[in-house]
Design an enzyme around this catalytic site. Structure first.
Site, PDB file in Angstrom:
ATOM      1  N   HIS A 184     -23.189 -17.761 -33.068  1.00 25.18           N
ATOM      2  CA  HIS A 184     -22.970 -19.065 -33.671  1.00 25.18           C
ATOM      3  C   HIS A 184     -24.238 -19.661 -34.009  1.00 25.18           C
ATOM      4  O   HIS A 184     -24.201 -20.391 -34.777  1.00 25.18           O
ATOM      5  CB  HIS A 184     -22.069 -19.914 -32.837  1.00 25.18           C
ATOM      6  CG  HIS A 184     -20.518 -19.471 -32.541  1.00 25.18           C
ATOM      7  ND1 HIS A 184     -19.942 -19.417 -31.694  1.00 25.18           N
ATOM      8  CD2 HIS A 184     -19.556 -19.264 -33.496  1.00 25.18           C
ATOM      9  CE1 HIS A 184     -18.787 -19.124 -31.523  1.00 25.18           C
ATOM     10  NE2 HIS A 184     -18.462 -18.887 -32.914  1.00 25.18           N
ATOM     11  N   ARG A 203     -19.764 -26.622 -37.100  1.00 20.42           N
ATOM     12  CA  ARG A 203     -19.405 -26.583 -35.569  1.00 20.42           C
ATOM     13  C   ARG A 203     -20.951 -26.715 -34.873  1.00 20.42           C
ATOM     14  O   ARG A 203     -20.963 -27.090 -33.759  1.00 20.42           O
ATOM     15  CB  ARG A 203     -19.016 -25.179 -35.095  1.00 20.42           C
ATOM     16  CG  ARG A 203     -17.570 -24.833 -35.450  1.00 20.42           C
ATOM     17  CD  ARG A 203     -16.825 -23.859 -34.712  1.00 20.42           C
ATOM     18  NE  ARG A 203     -17.056 -22.574 -35.260  1.00 20.42           N
ATOM     19  CZ  ARG A 203     -16.253 -21.519 -34.948  1.00 20.42           C
ATOM     20  NH1 ARG A 203     -15.536 -21.598 -33.948  1.00 20.42           N
ATOM     21  NH2 ARG A 203     -16.806 -20.418 -35.345  1.00 20.42           N
ATOM     22  N   ASP A 225      -7.233 -17.098 -35.816  1.00 22.70           N
ATOM     23  CA  ASP A 225      -8.163 -17.588 -34.573  1.00 22.70           C
ATOM     24  C   ASP A 225      -8.237 -18.990 -34.675  1.00 22.70           C
ATOM     25  O   ASP A 225      -8.891 -19.677 -35.727  1.00 22.70           O
ATOM     26  CB  ASP A 225      -9.577 -17.206 -34.682  1.00 22.70           C
ATOM     27  CG  ASP A 225     -10.239 -17.348 -33.254  1.00 22.70           C
ATOM     28  OD1 ASP A 225     -10.379 -18.469 -32.964  1.00 22.70           O
ATOM     29  OD2 ASP A 225     -10.844 -16.414 -32.792  1.00 22.70           O
ATOM     30  N   GLU A 283      -4.133 -16.940 -32.268  1.00 19.04           N
ATOM     31  CA  GLU A 283      -5.121 -16.803 -31.114  1.00 19.04           C
ATOM     32  C   GLU A 283      -5.734 -18.138 -30.590  1.00 19.04           C
ATOM     33  O   GLU A 283      -6.031 -18.999 -31.580  1.00 19.04           O
ATOM     34  CB  GLU A 283      -6.101 -15.885 -31.548  1.00 19.04           C
ATOM     35  CG  GLU A 283      -7.495 -15.695 -30.652  1.00 19.04           C
ATOM     36  CD  GLU A 283      -8.199 -14.859 -30.961  1.00 19.04           C
ATOM     37  OE1 GLU A 283      -7.712 -13.591 -31.289  1.00 19.04           O
ATOM     38  OE2 GLU A 283      -9.540 -14.882 -31.036  1.00 19.04           O
ATOM     39  N   GLU A 293     -10.712 -15.674 -24.578  1.00 18.67           N
ATOM     40  CA  GLU A 293     -12.466 -15.788 -24.504  1.00 18.67           C
ATOM     41  C   GLU A 293     -13.027 -16.915 -23.717  1.00 18.67           C
ATOM     42  O   GLU A 293     -14.236 -16.516 -23.529  1.00 18.67           O
ATOM     43  CB  GLU A 293     -12.695 -15.738 -26.110  1.00 18.67           C
ATOM     44  CG  GLU A 293     -12.513 -16.714 -26.651  1.00 18.67           C
ATOM     45  CD  GLU A 293     -12.720 -16.788 -28.218  1.00 18.67           C
ATOM     46  OE1 GLU A 293     -11.708 -15.957 -28.970  1.00 18.67           O
ATOM     47  OE2 GLU A 293     -13.686 -17.326 -28.885  1.00 18.67           O
ATOM     48  N   ASP A 344     -14.167 -12.228 -22.731  1.00 21.50           N
ATOM     49  CA  ASP A 344     -15.431 -11.922 -23.498  1.00 21.50           C
ATOM     50  C   ASP A 344     -16.346 -11.203 -22.208  1.00 21.50           C
ATOM     51  O   ASP A 344     -16.413 -11.883 -21.191  1.00 21.50           O
ATOM     52  CB  ASP A 344     -16.128 -12.769 -24.025  1.00 21.50           C
ATOM     53  CG  ASP A 344     -17.707 -12.591 -24.480  1.00 21.50           C
ATOM     54  OD1 ASP A 344     -17.736 -12.744 -25.868  1.00 21.50           O
ATOM     55  OD2 ASP A 344     -18.369 -12.108 -23.909  1.00 21.50           O
ATOM     56  N   HIS A 403     -12.920 -10.078 -26.490  1.00 20.33           N
ATOM     57  CA  HIS A 403     -13.318 -11.020 -27.469  1.00 20.33           C
ATOM     58  C   HIS A 403     -15.153 -10.379 -27.712  1.00 20.33           C
ATOM     59  O   HIS A 403     -15.632 -10.205 -26.760  1.00 20.33           O
ATOM     60  CB  HIS A 403     -13.681 -12.410 -26.800  1.00 20.33           C
ATOM     61  CG  HIS A 403     -14.503 -13.163 -28.002  1.00 20.33           C
ATOM     62  ND1 HIS A 403     -15.697 -13.573 -27.527  1.00 20.33           N
ATOM     63  CD2 HIS A 403     -14.237 -13.497 -28.975  1.00 20.33           C
ATOM     64  CE1 HIS A 403     -16.164 -14.367 -28.680  1.00 20.33           C
ATOM     65  NE2 HIS A 403     -15.303 -14.475 -29.569  1.00 20.33           N
ATOM     66  N   GLU A 462     -12.088  -5.688 -30.934  1.00 22.82           N
ATOM     67  CA  GLU A 462     -12.522  -6.618 -31.856  1.00 22.82           C
ATOM     68  C   GLU A 462     -13.741  -6.152 -32.544  1.00 22.82           C
ATOM     69  O   GLU A 462     -14.703  -5.737 -31.740  1.00 22.82           O
ATOM     70  CB  GLU A 462     -12.545  -7.777 -31.623  1.00 22.82           C
ATOM     71  CG  GLU A 462     -13.150  -8.819 -32.483  1.00 22.82           C
ATOM     72  CD  GLU A 462     -13.147 -10.410 -31.834  1.00 22.82           C
ATOM     73  OE1 GLU A 462     -13.178 -10.339 -30.953  1.00 22.82           O
ATOM     74  OE2 GLU A 462     -13.169 -11.308 -32.814  1.00 22.82           O
TER      75      GLU A 462
END
Ligand SMILES: C[C@H](O)[C@H](O)CC(=O)C(=O)O
Ligand SMILES: [Mg+2]
Length: 396
Positions: free
Chosen positions: A27, A53, A219, A245, A273, A295, A322, A342
Site C-alpha cells: 500500500h 487510505r 473486496d 470479501e 486477511e 495472509d 491473501h 490470489e
C-alpha cells in the site's frame, strides 16, 4: 555397517531491516495507484479520510526484512509489512529464541515467540514480525536442504496454480487469463443510497464487460455493517457476484455469522486477511464463512498456517491466502482445500502483471495466462534485490 551423522546447523544471527516504498508494504505507493483511489474503509465515516487510505496512515509501517544466518554462513530471509516497529520486536525480543538453536526447531521457536509476546501481542504487528521470522526460518531450512519450501510441507498436490486477480480492471484480468477479478468497493455506508447505487452500477458495468461466467468479487476492506453488506449482496446477486470479501471489521465474528445467513444463496462470504493464529481463525470458522483468507506474512507464518489450514479442512472451509506472493504459492500448491490463489495487481492501473512485491525481490514468479508452476529453487526461491535500499535501525 557405516553410519553417517550430519550435524544440524544452528542459528548464528538474526537481523531485521526496513525498506520504504512498495515491497511487502504494497500500500506504500507513490503517485496515482488504483489501490489508493477512493476505496471504502472503516475510516470512510470521516469524509476527510475517504479519498486516500494513505491519508489515514495505511502506509505508515513499511516493509520488514528478516534475515537468519546459520553457523555455516547460509542465510534465509523473508519480508512482511511491519517496518521499524517490527524490526524492534525481532531484534530486541524475538532473536533470543533463535540464536544458538538448531535450524530445525520451528515448532519450539514459534511457540516461544508467541507465548513470550502474549502480554502485548496476539495479532497485528507482533504476529507480522513472528510470521517473518518463521518464513525466514523455512527459507533457510529449504536452502540448507536444497529443496523448495513446498517439498518441506509434504509436496505438491497439483502441477500448477491457477489465480484470480485483485485490481481495478477485472476485464483486463480476464484477457490475461485469470479465473476471476476482485474489485475494490469504492463507497461505504456513510456515502448513503447514492454510494450504494454507484457501487452496484460499477458492478453492473464490469459484468457487462466480462460477460456472464467470469468470476467477479468485491473486496470491502472492513468498511461495511451487516445491514449495508446484506443490501449490497442482495443487489449484487443479479450481477452474479461470486463473493463478498471482508465486509465487516475483523472483530465482528457475530456479524459475519449473521451476514452468512443473510446473503443470497450461492454467494460466498470470505474474510480473514487481518486475522491471526489458530485461535483467531477458530472463531472465524465457527461463523460459517465460506473461504478464509490468511495472509501468510501476517497470520503467524507457515508453521501457524498449517494448523489454521487443518482446522479449516475439518470445517469443510477453503483456505485461499491473501496476497503473500511466494509465501502463499509454496503453501497453496500443497493443499487440496486451497484450490486457487490470489494475485494482487500492483501495476498502477492494474493493466499489466508485475511482481507483487516489486522491486524488493529478485526471481519473484508471476502467473502467465493466469497460471504458475511453482519453481523448484531452494527455499522460497527468491533473493533480496541489492539495489533496494535497506536500513537496520536496531541491533542486539
Ligand atoms: C484492494 C483491497 O482494498 C486491499 O488493498 C487488498 C486486499 O484486501 C486483497 O487483496 O484482498
Ligand atoms: Mg481483501
Amino acid at each position: 555397517m557405516a553410519s553417517s551423522s550430519r550435524k544440524t546447523p544452528t542459528i548464528a544471527q538474526v537481523r531485521a531491516s526496513t525498506v520504504r516504498g512498495k515491497g511487502a508494504d504494497y500500500h506504500d505507493q507513490a503517485g496515482y495507484h488504483w489501490i489508493d483511489d477512493h476505496i471504502a474503509t472503516p475510516m470512510s465515516v470521516y469524509p476527510e479520510y475517504r479519498e486516500s487510505r494513505q491519508s489515514f496512515g495505511l502506509n505508515v509501517l513499511g516493509t520488514l526484512v528478516v534475515e537468519i544466518e546459520a553457523d555455516d554462513g547460509t542465510v534465509g530471509f523473508a519480508v512482511t509489512t511491519a517496518g521499524e516497529i517490527g524490526a524492534w520486536i525481532v531484534e530486541k525480543h524475538l532473536a533470543r529464541f533463535l540464536e544458538g538453536r538448531p535450524v530445525t526447531d520451528l515448532e519450539r521457536i514459534w511457540d516461544q515467540m508467541y507465548r513470550s509476546t502474549l502480554f502485548y501481542g496476539r495479532r497485528g504487528v507482533v504476529l507480522n514480525a513472528i510470521s517473518a521470522v518463521d518464513l525466514a526460518l523455512y527459507d533457510l531450512l529449504g536452502r540448507l536442504r536444497g529443496e523448495p519450501v513446498y517439498a518441506l510441507l509434504g509436496g505438491p498436490v497439483r502441477d500448477e496454480l491457477q489465480f484470480y486477480a485483485t485490481g481495478a480492471r477485472p476485464d483486463v484480468a480476464k484477457e490475461l487469463g485469470f479465473i476471476g477479478g476482485k474489485m475494490p468497493l469504492h463507497h461505504g455506508p456513510a456515502e448513503g443510497e447514492e454510494g450504494l447505487r454507484k457501487n452496484l452500477d460499477a458492478l453492473a458495468d464490469m459484468r457487462e464487460r466480462v460477460g456472464e461466467d467470469f468470476w467477479l468479487m468485491w473486496d470491502c476492506w472492513m468498511s461495511l455493517d451487516v445491514d449495508y453488506a446484506t443490501r449490497l449482496a442482495r443487489g449484487a446477486a443479479e450481477h452474479g457476484l461470486r463473493w463478498i470479501e471482508e465486509a465487516l471489521i475483523p472483530d465482528d465474528y457475530w456479524g459475519y455469522a449473521q451476514l452468512k445467513r443473510q446473503v443470497p444463496p450461492g454467494m460466498l462470504v470470505t474474510t480473514g486477511e487481518h486475522e491471526a493464529t489458530r485461535w483467531g481463525f477458530r472463531q472465524l470458522l465457527e461463523t460459517g464463512v465460506d473461504i478464509i483468507q490468511p495472509d501468510v506474512g501476517w497470520c503467524g507464518g507457515i508453521t501457524e498456517l498449517l494448523k489454521i489450514s487443518a482446522l479449516a479442512d475439518s470445517h469443510g472451509t477453503m483456505v485461499v491466502p491473501h496476497g503473500s506472493s511466494v509465501y502463499s504459492y509454496h503453501f497453496v500448491v500443497t493443499r487440496t482445500n486451497s484450490p486457487f490463489a490470489e494475485f494482487l495487481m500492483m501495476h498502477e492501473t492494474a493493466e499489466k502483471v508485475v511482481p507483487m512485491f516489486e522491486p524488493l525481490l529478485l526471481g519473484e514468479p508471476v502467473p502467465v495466462n493466469g497460471r504458475l508452476r511453482v519453481p523448484e529453487t531452494p527455499g522460497f526461491g527468491v533473493e533480496l534485490n541489492p539495489d533496494v535500499e535497506r536500513e537496520r535501525p536496531f541491533t542486539h
